[in-house]
Design an enzyme around this catalytic site. Sequence first.
Site, PDB file in Angstrom:
ATOM      1  N   ASP A 142       0.854  -1.193   0.000  1.00 47.68           N
ATOM      2  CA  ASP A 142       0.000   0.000   0.000  1.00 47.68           C
ATOM      3  C   ASP A 142       0.887   1.240   0.000  1.00 47.68           C
ATOM      4  O   ASP A 142       2.116   1.121  -0.041  1.00 47.68           O
ATOM      5  CB  ASP A 142      -0.966  -0.010   1.207  1.00 47.68           C
ATOM      6  CG  ASP A 142      -2.308   0.629   0.854  1.00 47.68           C
ATOM      7  OD1 ASP A 142      -2.308   1.790   0.419  1.00 47.68           O
ATOM      8  OD2 ASP A 142      -3.350  -0.043   0.995  1.00 47.68           O
TER       9      ASP A 142
ATOM     10  N   HIS B 240      -2.897   3.225  -4.754  1.00 50.05           N
ATOM     11  CA  HIS B 240      -2.274   2.822  -3.477  1.00 50.05           C
ATOM     12  C   HIS B 240      -0.821   2.382  -3.674  1.00 50.05           C
ATOM     13  O   HIS B 240      -0.371   1.397  -3.080  1.00 50.05           O
ATOM     14  CB  HIS B 240      -3.081   1.692  -2.814  1.00 50.05           C
ATOM     15  CG  HIS B 240      -4.348   2.175  -2.155  1.00 50.05           C
ATOM     16  ND1 HIS B 240      -4.357   2.822  -0.949  1.00 50.05           N
ATOM     17  CD2 HIS B 240      -5.649   2.124  -2.547  1.00 50.05           C
ATOM     18  CE1 HIS B 240      -5.608   3.133  -0.605  1.00 50.05           C
ATOM     19  NE2 HIS B 240      -6.414   2.727  -1.573  1.00 50.05           N
TER      20      HIS B 240
ATOM     21  N   GLU C  84      -9.894   2.492  -4.916  1.00 45.24           N
ATOM     22  CA  GLU C  84      -9.514   3.898  -4.719  1.00 45.24           C
ATOM     23  C   GLU C  84      -8.359   4.322  -5.636  1.00 45.24           C
ATOM     24  O   GLU C  84      -7.294   4.698  -5.173  1.00 45.24           O
ATOM     25  CB  GLU C  84      -9.139   4.109  -3.246  1.00 45.24           C
ATOM     26  CG  GLU C  84     -10.308   3.790  -2.340  1.00 45.24           C
ATOM     27  CD  GLU C  84      -9.959   3.785  -0.854  1.00 45.24           C
ATOM     28  OE1 GLU C  84     -10.867   4.040  -0.051  1.00 45.24           O
ATOM     29  OE2 GLU C  84      -8.791   3.524  -0.499  1.00 45.24           O
TER      30      GLU C  84
HETATM   31  C1  TNX Z   1     -10.967   1.616   2.266  1.00 49.61           C
HETATM   32  S1  TNX Z   1     -11.576  -1.260   1.570  1.00 49.61           S
HETATM   33  C2  TNX Z   1      -9.878   0.997   1.708  1.00 49.61           C
HETATM   34  C3  TNX Z   1      -8.650   0.811   2.495  1.00 49.61           C
HETATM   35  C4  TNX Z   1      -8.779   1.408   3.855  1.00 49.61           C
HETATM   36  C5  TNX Z   1     -10.154   1.094   4.409  1.00 49.61           C
HETATM   37  C6  TNX Z   1     -10.360   1.543   5.806  1.00 49.61           C
HETATM   38  C7  TNX Z   1     -10.647  -0.828   0.464  1.00 49.61           C
HETATM   39  C8  TNX Z   1     -10.622  -1.722  -0.664  1.00 49.61           C
HETATM   40  N1  TNX Z   1      -9.945   0.318   0.531  1.00 49.61           N
HETATM   41  O1  TNX Z   1      -7.552   1.366   1.791  1.00 49.61           O
HETATM   42  O2  TNX Z   1      -7.783   0.885   4.670  1.00 49.61           O
HETATM   43  O3  TNX Z   1     -11.127   1.699   3.585  1.00 49.61           O
HETATM   44  O4  TNX Z   1     -11.550   1.045   6.342  1.00 49.61           O
END
Ligand code: TNX
Length: 553
Positions: free
Chosen positions: A181, A253, A316
């Site tokens: 990440d 990420h 994301e």
């Molecule tokens: C969203 S769940 C994210 C993570 C974060 C998390 C915290 C997901 C696929 N992406 O990068 O750690 O929320 O709850």
Amino acid sequence: MSLDLIPQPRSVSPQPGTFTVASATVIAATGDATGPAWLLHDALRAGSGMAVPVVPHSESAAITLRLTGDGHQDFPSTTAERYRLNVTEDAVTIEAPHPAGLVRAVQTIRQLLPADTLRAAPVLGRPIELPCVSIDDEPRFGWRGVMLDVARHFQPKEFLLRLIDLAALHQLNVVHLHLTDDQGWRLEVPGWPRLTEVGSWRSETVLGHANSGLGFDGTPHGGYYTAADLKEVVAYAAARYITVVPEIDLPGHVRSVLAAYPELGNTGSAHPVATTFGIFPEVLAPSDEALQFARDVFDVVTEIFDSPYVHIGGDECPRTEWLASPRAKARADELDLGSTDRLQSWFTASFADHLRSKGRRVIGWDEILEDGGAPADAVISVWREFATASKALAAGHDVIVAPQKAVYLDWYPSDQPDEPLHIHGHLPLETISEFDPAPADPADDETEHVRPLGDAAEGLGASRGRVFGVQAQLWTEYLPTPRQVEYAAFPRLAAVADMAWSGMNSRRDHPIADRLPGHLSRLGALGVNYRPLSGPHPWQQGGTGPRARFDSR
Ligand code: TNX
């Protein structure tokens, strides 16, 4: 008498009497039943001090493990995990069609034994007894997982082994490792040395919550696993019939990647490994170099992990940099994508092609459904809205149900102001124990519901996807150490395990609230830093420092 088993088996008939593990007791097993037999041996050896030998045949008081099928069931699958356990005053008999089922029965025996037997050395000072019972068991879902984020905060290898053992105790069969990440890259990749030299550590970490404005701690944080470490983890899990699913989160990420190799990014400028948490604009450039990088990483990953599934992340991934980059736009045109936004979909397809050529299927977070979508054989981890599961299924994708409102254990376990820092949200145990991951699923009537995960090729061309199962998430932005992870995980993970194994009727008939107090004595014997049902111990509270509760939304 309540046996307080978690998860609740499909059918349990307690009988009067007990079976005593005595000095004459042996464990009888042959062939592929021998591995599970030695697991039972180890469990008894530690907590009872009795070395119960594993022998091929026995005339005397015996615990017998027997394979009844042809052993050809696919694993993981629900059929492979069926078992029958019969405890009488004279004998213990375990039968299963596959060694995986024998291992599940061994875990049930660990729960039937006095809780103190779970300790690392004997303290009981009295005979080790099992209550007479007959159990006929089979899971509702073939995918019962827990994800641990080892990127935001590196978690020591010993803790991975412990989490695998705790997962096994709760009859889970998947441990998903979020290995990369923005804040750290956690595995060695030959040919890309800077991933670990540079990408595996950060100079410091934000204090408290990223939005609390408390500054930074000034302490470097990092760590990574060698290939041998990860192979050890995979083998430890395999002995317990748990699949370790690796995740390499791309193309977003990736701050830790770009800190090591800025040329893989869109701007070429160097950013340090992230020291705070959130969504960053930096993503991979849609270049041949970036694709080659990903292939090299996946080649290492598939060499280490035997999981039929490789998680490619995909969550994301902002389009900001691509939209601002003439090169990215030119690439999108050249690929005839029709829109720069579709570059992620192109990445997903490229990763899936490469992994498919190695006999693996990709899993991605539900964002991979957007802007051009994902290949038909991609499995979707549905994490944002539960409703996305039906859309993904209708589009033909197999689905892992992982909605944040139901199974994100990094959310606060209660509204209490003394809770230690978590990310946000409110996910009490009651919400988990009421959640039905597949409401319209015929499995709910607890009749025949065999939905094997199958091998990598299965599911291709299926018109409607299948619900593989359920998975809890332990994101570690605010859970820096194993103790803090344990507090967030337990006992809520026990409720997830119950949800993943037992049908709704069974869960309604045997409320987990009734079984938890007994189960907590097991977690206590194992030294798990669980959250008491009434709230944190004083030493588990957030206090007034950086670990104080902070609700940012
Ligand atoms: C969203 S769940 C994210 C993570 C974060 C998390 C915290 C997901 C696929 N992406 O990068 O750690 O929320 O709850």
